[in-house]
Design an enzyme around this catalytic site. Structure first.
Site, PDB file in Angstrom:
ATOM      1  CG  HIS A  86     -54.533 -50.135  -4.609  1.00  0.00           C
ATOM      2  ND1 HIS A  86     -54.068 -49.557  -3.441  1.00  0.00           N
ATOM      3  CD2 HIS A  86     -53.440 -50.593  -5.268  1.00  0.00           C
ATOM      4  CE1 HIS A  86     -52.744 -49.661  -3.406  1.00  0.00           C
ATOM      5  NE2 HIS A  86     -52.342 -50.288  -4.486  1.00  0.00           N
ATOM      6  CG  ASN A 159     -48.534 -48.866  -1.152  1.00  0.00           C
ATOM      7  OD1 ASN A 159     -49.613 -48.634  -1.684  1.00  0.00           O
ATOM      8  ND2 ASN A 159     -47.700 -49.794  -1.593  1.00  0.00           N
ATOM      9  CE1 TYR A 369     -49.179 -49.036 -10.272  1.00  0.00           C
ATOM     10  CE2 TYR A 369     -50.868 -47.605  -9.376  1.00  0.00           C
ATOM     11  CZ  TYR A 369     -49.869 -48.536  -9.193  1.00  0.00           C
ATOM     12  OH  TYR A 369     -49.566 -48.974  -7.928  1.00  0.00           O
TER      13      TYR A 369
END
Length: 511
Positions: A86, A159, A369
């Site tokens: 990303h 997504n 994350y």
């Protein structure tokens, strides 16, 4: 003049402004007093922002020129490590408004009633390719929304496809390595990911999206968004429902075919970023409607697939889409670095009334994350304005690099009779009993081929033809072995017999 008198005159000169109540700012012309001026990071005025301090006009430069050193040092550090995935993205701000009552499903305060608005910031991105790559490459797109609720932030990180390549985060680092450039040549090559995924038939469903027409969205405004993973809603009574999130653009879904992508990407690597920015600047605000699918956890064993498997969708005829609200992006970011590069998301960031499920991919994302952002931006990345909650917050997570919160408390521990801050109210979380032995196994209901086959058969013949052609190109990579090609033909044959036969025919392979 003797040394004593010389010293006295120097002192008078230096102290003159203070003795007579005049500051250096007051010595400036009145027209300059109110205008902004350059300063160092510590606030000291900078009288010359063009020339280095040198010995004479020619130099050399003096090490004591603090502003020069600070300016260069800041510039040297104004790029942070790009995201591993990303990396290429664009952000915009706006609001989310509830349009339908779902208070029977969740006690999340920002979803409490129609009409409630919550500020949001959204980041769209490509997944595999690097920060400067064209936005026309075939690649999944990230669709991440940060809700600044009055109970803390909620990050809905997903997504533009409803499924993913893998169902267990254990495989994620290897998967990314396979998609990324060859570590020897730094060139992306089809044989690498086709080799890796030849061991993982669960990926077929995702490939029916990636190699489909939707694999290259026209821009960020014309694509869907999905939470991908299964979350849970909890209501005030403690009742739990499994939840899937769906964003639907009001302007419709549009994609680019290969020739269009080549034409656009050849002249503009930032076409989607430009489109998003220009559309908002012109008042053409992008809008998405949010829908959910719900499932009673008591019914999860009634199907031929595992509802918590991120490679599966829930059939809409059984689990219809329920409207929740709409999101409008009506403001561009003020600073791309501060509100895009430093913007950070994590699926672990939820609010009361929303929780995780046992989805294996989600469970690993909950850790990974946030850990990525602590490495990339720093331990205190959640203090940055784009990431910090808008509501009042308090904890004892003190110190560490780049901790810029001003604190004057004497108590940095809990509990304490000197600190009035208390624990929050006890809100329900899923309370199902967990029982089982330690295992490292694949789920029982893999069912890797049914949904990919159904999706392929739902397309018109011309769309099927484009899908096959893309696979022929990928499987024609000269580095691929006969074994790997055979495995992929076997996989696609199990999804749809005619599809496997057609691929084998065009590759001149007898299987």
């Amino acid at each position: 003049m003797d040394p004593y008198k010389r010293c006295c005159w120097v002192l008078v000169f230096l102290c003159f402004p203070y003795l007579y109540g005049t500051t250096s700012e007051q010595l400036l012309p009145s027209s300059d007093r109110d205008s902004p001026f350059w300063t160092t990071n510590s606030g000291a005025p900078v009288s010359n922002n063009n020339s280095s301090m040198t010995v004479g006009t020619r130099g050399p430069i003096l090490l004591e020129h603090y502003h020069l050193l600070e300016k260069l040092a800041n510039f040297d550090r104004e790029r942070i490590p790009e995201r591993v995935v990303h990396a290429r993205g664009a952000s915009a701000k706006g609001y989310f408004e509830v349009t339908h009552n779902i208070s029977h499903l969740t006690f999340a305060n920002f979803l409490r009633a129609p009409g409630v608005q919550t500020p949001v910031i959204v980041r769209f991105s490509t997944v595999v390719n690097e920060r400067g790559s064209p936005e026309t490459l075939r690649d999944p797109r990230g669709f991440a929304v940060k809700f600044y609720t009055n109970e803390g932030n909620f990050d809905l990180v997903g997504n533009n496809f409803p499924v993913f390549f893998i169902r267990d985060g254990m495989k994620f680092p290897d998967m990314v390595h396979a998609f990324k450039p060859n570590p020897k040549s730094h060139i992306q090559e089809n044989w690498r990911f086709l080799d890796f995924f030849s061991y993982h038939p669960e990926s077929l469903h995702m490939f029916t999206f990636l190699f489909d027409d939707v694999g290259i969205p026209q821009d960020y405004r014309h694509m869907e968004g999905f939470g991908v993973n299964t979350f849970t809603f909890i209501n005030k009574a403690g009742k739990v429902h499994y939840i899937k999130f769906h964003w639907k653009p009001t302007c419709g879904v549009r994609s680019l075919l290969e020739d269009e992508a080549i034409k656009i990407g050849g002249s503009d690597h930032s076409h989607a970023t430009r489109d998003l920015y220009d559309s908002i600047a012109a008042g053409n605000y992008p809008e998405w409607k949010l829908f959910i699918q719900t499932m009673n956890p008591d019914h999860e064993d009634k199907f031929d697939f595992d509802p918590l498997d991120a490679t599966k969708t829930w059939p809409e005829d059984i689990f219809p889409l329920q409207p929740v609200g709409h999101m409008v992006l009506n403001k561009n970011v003020d600073n791309f670095f501060g509100e895009n590069e430093q913007l950070a998301f994590c699926p672990a960031i939820v609010v009361p009334g929303i929780y995780y499920s046992d989805d294996k991919l989600l469970q690993t994302r909950v850790f990974s994350y946030a850990d990525t952002q602590r490495y990339r931006i720093g331990a205190n990345y959640l203090q940055l304005p784009a990431n910090a909650p808008k509501c009042i917050y308090h904890n004892n997570h003190h110190d560490g690099a780049m901790n810029f919160m001003h604190r004057d408390e004497e108590v940095n521990y809990f509990p304490s009779r000197f600190d009035p801050v208390r624990e929050a109210w006890k809100y329900p979380i899923p309370s199902n009993v967990l029982m089982g032995k330690r295992e490292q196994r694949v789920i029982q209901k893999e069912n890797n081929f049914k949904q990919p086959g159904e999706r392929y058969r739902s397309w018109a013949p011309d769309r099927q033809e484009r899908f096959i052609s893309r696979w022929i190109v990928a499987l024609s990579d000269p580095r691929l072995t006969h074994e790997i090609r055979s495995i992929w033909i076997s996989y696609w044959s199990q999804a749809d017999k005619s599809l496997g036969q057609e691929i084998a025919k065009r590759l001149n392979m007898n299987i």
